[in-house]
Design an enzyme around this catalytic site. Structure first.
Site, mmCIF file in Angstrom:
data_model
loop_
_atom_site.group_PDB
_atom_site.id
_atom_site.type_symbol
_atom_site.label_atom_id
_atom_site.label_comp_id
_atom_site.label_asym_id
_atom_site.label_seq_id
_atom_site.Cartn_x
_atom_site.Cartn_y
_atom_site.Cartn_z
ATOM 1 N N CYS A 252 -28.428 1.357 53.383
ATOM 2 C CA CYS A 252 -27.170 0.588 53.289
ATOM 3 C C CYS A 252 -27.398 -0.698 54.070
ATOM 4 O O CYS A 252 -26.986 -0.821 55.220
ATOM 5 C CB CYS A 252 -26.015 1.392 53.876
ATOM 6 N N GLY A 256 -27.880 -7.219 56.207
ATOM 7 C CA GLY A 256 -29.310 -7.285 56.505
ATOM 8 C C GLY A 256 -29.681 -7.397 57.967
ATOM 9 O O GLY A 256 -30.863 -7.554 58.286
ATOM 10 N N ASP A 275 -28.723 -1.789 48.786
ATOM 11 C CA ASP A 275 -27.271 -1.778 48.940
ATOM 12 C C ASP A 275 -26.663 -1.621 47.559
ATOM 13 O O ASP A 275 -27.202 -2.130 46.579
ATOM 14 C CB ASP A 275 -26.749 -3.057 49.614
ATOM 15 N N CYS A 373 -20.329 2.447 62.726
ATOM 16 C CA CYS A 373 -19.513 1.737 63.715
ATOM 17 C C CYS A 373 -18.130 2.372 63.756
ATOM 18 O O CYS A 373 -17.127 1.692 63.885
ATOM 19 C CB CYS A 373 -19.463 0.239 63.435
HETATM 20 C C1 LIG Z 1 -22.153 -0.757 57.717
HETATM 21 S S1 LIG Z 1 -22.583 -1.703 56.339
HETATM 22 C C2 LIG Z 1 -24.305 -1.962 56.576
HETATM 23 C C3 LIG Z 1 -24.660 -3.040 57.580
HETATM 24 C C4 LIG Z 1 -26.142 -3.364 57.607
HETATM 25 N N1 LIG Z 1 -26.944 -2.187 57.843
HETATM 26 C C5 LIG Z 1 -26.519 -4.426 58.617
HETATM 27 O O1 LIG Z 1 -26.963 -4.096 59.700
HETATM 28 O O2 LIG Z 1 -26.371 -5.619 58.311
HETATM 29 C C6 LIG Z 1 -22.565 -0.510 55.059
HETATM 30 C C7 LIG Z 1 -23.116 -0.982 53.723
HETATM 31 O O3 LIG Z 1 -23.220 0.166 52.873
HETATM 32 C C8 LIG Z 1 -23.103 -0.288 51.548
HETATM 33 N N2 LIG Z 1 -22.877 0.898 50.707
HETATM 34 C C9 LIG Z 1 -21.726 1.567 50.502
HETATM 35 N N3 LIG Z 1 -21.953 2.596 49.663
HETATM 36 C C10 LIG Z 1 -23.259 2.585 49.351
HETATM 37 C C11 LIG Z 1 -24.083 3.387 48.512
HETATM 38 N N4 LIG Z 1 -23.586 4.433 47.835
HETATM 39 N N5 LIG Z 1 -25.398 3.076 48.406
HETATM 40 C C12 LIG Z 1 -25.913 2.009 49.074
HETATM 41 N N6 LIG Z 1 -25.164 1.209 49.862
HETATM 42 C C13 LIG Z 1 -23.861 1.497 50.003
HETATM 43 C C14 LIG Z 1 -21.979 -1.292 51.619
HETATM 44 O O4 LIG Z 1 -22.017 -2.167 50.504
HETATM 45 C C15 LIG Z 1 -22.267 -1.978 52.963
HETATM 46 O O5 LIG Z 1 -23.001 -3.158 52.747
#
Ligand SMILES: C[S@@+](CC[C@H](N)C(=O)[O-])C[C@H]1O[C@@H](n2cnc3c(N)ncnc32)[C@H](O)[C@@H]1O
Length: 432
Positions: A252, A256, A275, A373
């Site tokens: 996820c 980035g 993602d 978070c």
């Molecule tokens: C907490 S954020 C990630 C932040 C990132 N790791 C960073 O440090 O910049 C969670 C992410 O999970 C993605 N997401 C949600 N469901 C998902 C799925 N089924 N598969 C992949 N990504 C997913 C969302 O689009 C979002 O960008």
């Protein structure tokens, strides 16, 4: 446009953004994305952001003050006026702007918003705030009742501190790119630019700034010398020990930040940044390009292995899961306006599916890091307990006291502790 006129425009825009977020269910990020480009001066943009964030964070205290000071409560058609008053109080209270300019621009904004008949009232209320200050109020009041109850159940002794910390501004944390120089050299460059910063004792790439500055003011920012990232998010990289060539999945990844950190910390990784949101994945491209690292980008639902996995396992997986964001309310204060109890049911189900998929693609002997978070046990300690019940072979490996309170087999940092965001970490090893 004169400085005075520009000042009025900023207050009008702040009232409109706040009105949309508070009363029409809009997201703060989305509203600011539309509003900010309309301001030419970087200082006006910074002021608009500061007013909106502060007003939302501290609206519990401001609403209570307005209620006790006003003889007649504001009506449902006066959303823009309430928003303007919150904006006015934010300027005099937490932002401590020079009162004369803040007051006159806000009163003038009432006229521009079509409320000349209420400009006198705005003036009187703001003058009272200037004279008496704004009483602290109860920061728990802005949390939805169901969420307050859950937090108090999960963190009975710490809940009051969490509510208080979530109403405060977060410090600005930087991550220094070790590929482009040492933290000491970067500290010296900051000092030369007149920016006061402290190195973290716990996090090896992290600096905390005494005051916020625009990113463009950071030395070498465009070249990737430093990135803005909270300390809690930076600590995720400390849960890994990766060799050059290791195949790593950031399941996820958008926008980035953690992918970039892993690639800066461990050169030569074969990292896949995935993602589900293709638009957000484009931000990963920009993030990685700026700091000068490369990854394979994949837009896919990480839980749908048939759709994307070729059967080659990964040495390590980071699952920085979508969550309630309850640990970052001070950075995203509108979370409390938009989050619904049903969301938690959907999120915990998604997290469980993502965990199972991450475990499947992990090599025997590999490590899975789960992070959120969130402050809620259902998304964190209980989520991992349920995972361990489904996968009894998984070996939890305690991240250690530097990561916060022991919570199930993981660790929980609560909002504001060590100046950082609320975060949960768990590390699981797959037997080799
Ligand atoms: C907490 S954020 C990630 C932040 C990132 N790791 C960073 O440090 O910049 C969670 C992410 O999970 C993605 N997401 C949600 N469901 C998902 C799925 N089924 N598969 C992949 N990504 C997913 C969302 O689009 C979002 O960008």
């Amino acid at each position: 446009m004169s400085t005075t006129q520009a000042g009025v425009v900023v207050r009008v825009m702040a009232a409109r953004v706040l009105d949309a977020v508070l009363h029409r269910g809009r997201s703060l990020k989305g509203e600011l994305a539309t509003a900010l480009p309309q301001l030419a001066d970087v200082r006006d943009r910074a002021l608009l952001e500061a007013i909106c964030f502060t007003a939302l964070r501290r609206r519990g205290a401001y609403n209570a003050a307005l209620e006790s000071w006003m003889t007649r409560p504001l009506g449902p058609r006066e959303g823009d006026l309430r928003a303007l008053l919150l904006a006015g109080l934010a300027q005099l209270d937490a932002l401590e702007l020079p009162p004369h300019a803040a007051l006159s621009a806000t009163v003038e904004a009432a006229r521009t918003l079509g409320r000349p008949h209420q400009a006198g009232m705005v003036n009187a209320l703001l003058r009272r705030a200037q004279r008496e200050g704004v009483p602290e109020g109860d920061p728990a009041q802005v949390w939805p009742a169901w969420l307050r109850t859950r937090l108090r159940a999960d963190w009975p002794e710490q809940a009051a501190a969490i509510f208080a910390a979530s109403a405060q501004a977060a410090p600005l944390w930087l991550r220094v790119n070790p590929q482009l120089g040492t933290r000491e050299i970067y500290l010296a460059e900051l000092a030369q630019a007149g920016i006061d910063a402290q190195p973290s004792e716990v996090l090896r790439d992290a600096l905390q700034l005494a005051e916020s500055v625009p990113m463009s003011a950071l030395p070498g920012f465009a070249e990737g010398a430093a990135s803005v990232q909270d300390g809690s998010a930076q600590q995720v990289a400390d849960l890994f020990d990766l060799k050059p060539g290791a195949r790593v999945l950031d399941a996820c990844a958008a926008p980035g930040g953690k992918s970039a950190h892993l690639l800066e910390r461990f050169p030569g990784l074969a990292l896949t940044a995935m993602d589900v949101d293709a638009r957000r994945l484009r931000q990963v491209t920009q993030t990685l390009e700026r700091v000068g690292v490369q990854a394979t980008l994949l837009a896919a639902d990480a839980s749908d292995l048939d759709a994307w996995w070729d059967g080659t396992p990964f040495d390590a997986v980071l699952l920085d899961a979508p969550c309630s964001a309850t640990g970052i309310v001070r950075r995203q204060p509108d979370v409390l306006l938009h989050r619904r109890e049903d969301d938690i049911v959907a999120l915990t189900a998604l997290q469980a599916r993502l965990l199972d998929a991450a475990w499947t693609v992990l090599k025997p002997g590999g490590v899975l890091v789960y992070a959120t978070c969130s402050l809620l046990a259902d998304e964190n300690a209980r989520q991992i307990d349920a995972f361990l019940a489904r996968h009894p072979e998984a070996q939890p490996d305690d991240p250690g006291a530097a990561f916060g309170h022991a919570s199930g087999v993981g660790r929980q940092r609560l909002t504001g502790e060590d100046g950082m965001d609320g975060f949960f970490y768990a590390r699981l090893r797959k037997p080799g």
